[in-house]
Enzyme design. Structure first.
Site, PDB file in Angstrom:
ATOM      1  CB  SER A  51      -5.383  -6.547   0.865  1.00  0.00           C
ATOM      2  OG  SER A  51      -4.884  -5.587  -0.012  1.00  0.00           O
TER       3      SER A  51
HETATM    4  N1  SAH Z   1      -7.548  -0.864  -0.774  1.00  0.00           N
HETATM    5  C1  SAH Z   1      -8.215  -1.479  -1.878  1.00  0.00           C
HETATM    6  C2  SAH Z   1      -7.295  -2.431  -2.611  1.00  0.00           C
HETATM    7  C3  SAH Z   1      -7.215  -2.065  -4.043  1.00  0.00           C
HETATM    8  S1  SAH Z   1      -6.018  -2.914  -5.005  1.00  0.00           S
HETATM    9  C4  SAH Z   1      -9.501  -2.135  -1.447  1.00  0.00           C
HETATM   10  O1  SAH Z   1      -9.834  -2.118  -0.248  1.00  0.00           O
HETATM   11  O2  SAH Z   1     -10.231  -2.625  -2.326  1.00  0.00           O
HETATM   12  C5  SAH Z   1      -4.946  -1.586  -5.428  1.00  0.00           C
HETATM   13  C6  SAH Z   1      -5.515  -0.501  -6.281  1.00  0.00           C
HETATM   14  O3  SAH Z   1      -4.466   0.432  -6.557  1.00  0.00           O
HETATM   15  C7  SAH Z   1      -6.053  -0.931  -7.641  1.00  0.00           C
HETATM   16  O4  SAH Z   1      -7.407  -0.634  -7.727  1.00  0.00           O
HETATM   17  C8  SAH Z   1      -5.217  -0.129  -8.638  1.00  0.00           C
HETATM   18  O5  SAH Z   1      -5.950   0.310  -9.764  1.00  0.00           O
HETATM   19  C9  SAH Z   1      -4.774   1.051  -7.773  1.00  0.00           C
HETATM   20  N2  SAH Z   1      -3.611   1.787  -8.262  1.00  0.00           N
HETATM   21  C10 SAH Z   1      -2.473   1.317  -8.840  1.00  0.00           C
HETATM   22  N3  SAH Z   1      -1.651   2.331  -9.149  1.00  0.00           N
HETATM   23  C11 SAH Z   1      -2.279   3.489  -8.760  1.00  0.00           C
HETATM   24  C12 SAH Z   1      -1.953   4.875  -8.836  1.00  0.00           C
HETATM   25  N4  SAH Z   1      -0.808   5.324  -9.377  1.00  0.00           N
HETATM   26  N5  SAH Z   1      -2.840   5.771  -8.339  1.00  0.00           N
HETATM   27  C13 SAH Z   1      -4.017   5.358  -7.785  1.00  0.00           C
HETATM   28  N6  SAH Z   1      -4.389   4.077  -7.706  1.00  0.00           N
HETATM   29  C14 SAH Z   1      -3.526   3.138  -8.191  1.00  0.00           C
END
Ligand code: SAH
Length: 204
Positions: A51
């Protein structure tokens, strides 16, 4: 980046200090490192994104509320590259961070290895069920948005705890939602429009 965030209205000293501690360029591909401190979301592989810094800061401010000290245990759904988990390590006593994509879970382990953050626990699993072993949580923060906030999350939130997550709106967009749990129940506040990757079930 921290000065820019402060200029954009981020006032929580804890959040600004935590974001100042973690080098964002270490979490993105070398080819994108030059853009790491710009206010933009960046690809982290497997069609996922890290993000924008000001969205991370905004969510962390909402998570902290007016807490005058560190939070207790925090659950993060969507570890991605591990950037926000690293920032959270400065804001919470323990961080449980779940990722459903094995490739990104592994990548986060590698990204965090050299930072040696003993209070960050990276978990490979479907975060829609939360992580009952760490509950109750002072805070829950999601980086992926679904139709609604799973009941497992509100069940695992401590009384006095705060939950911040993107949720789909009836119009088909996404809005940030803050849920505060008090002895009287849950208070939900729908905030500004946001754009996060979808919350998906199951592992991959
Ligand atoms: N906070 C992260 C942003 C990651 S983007 C950072 O600093 O990089 C959001 C993430 O949520 C993705 O990697 C995606 O695979 C994950 N995601 C989506 N649904 C999910 C679920 N049910 N359980 C765990 N992770 C999930």
């Amino acid at each position: 980046m921290v000065e820019k965030l402060a200029g954009q209205g981020v006032t929580d000293k804890w959040v600004l200090a935590a974001m100042g501690h973690i080098e964002r360029h270490c979490f993105v591909d070398t080819a994108l490192a030059g853009q790491a401190y710009e206010d933009t979301s960046l690809p982290i592989g497997l069609s996922q994104t890290i993000s924008k810094p000001n969205v991370v800061a905004r969510m962390l401010e909402l998570l902290r509320g007016d807490t005058p000290c560190k939070l207790g245990r925090v659950l993060e759904i969507g570890t991605g590259c591990g950037y926000q988990a690293a920032v959270l390590s400065h804001l919470a006593s323990e961080v449980y961070s779940m990722e459903r994509l094995r490739g990104l879970h592994q990548r986060a382990i590698e990204n965090l290895r050299f930072l040696r953050l003993p209070n960050v626990h990276l978990l490979y699993g479907d975060g829609t069920a939360g992580y009952p072993r760490g509950a109750p949580y002072a805070g829950i923060i999601a980086a992926a948005g679904g139709q609604s906030v799973p009941s497992a999350w509100t069940d695992q939130l401590a009384v006095g705890g705060r939950l911040v997550a993107p949720v789909l709106t009836p119009a088909g967009g996404q809005a940030l939602v803050l849920i505060e749990k008090s002895p009287g129940g849950l208070k939900k506040t729908v905030l500004e429009a946001v754009s996060f990757v979808p919350l998906k079930s199951g592992l991959s």
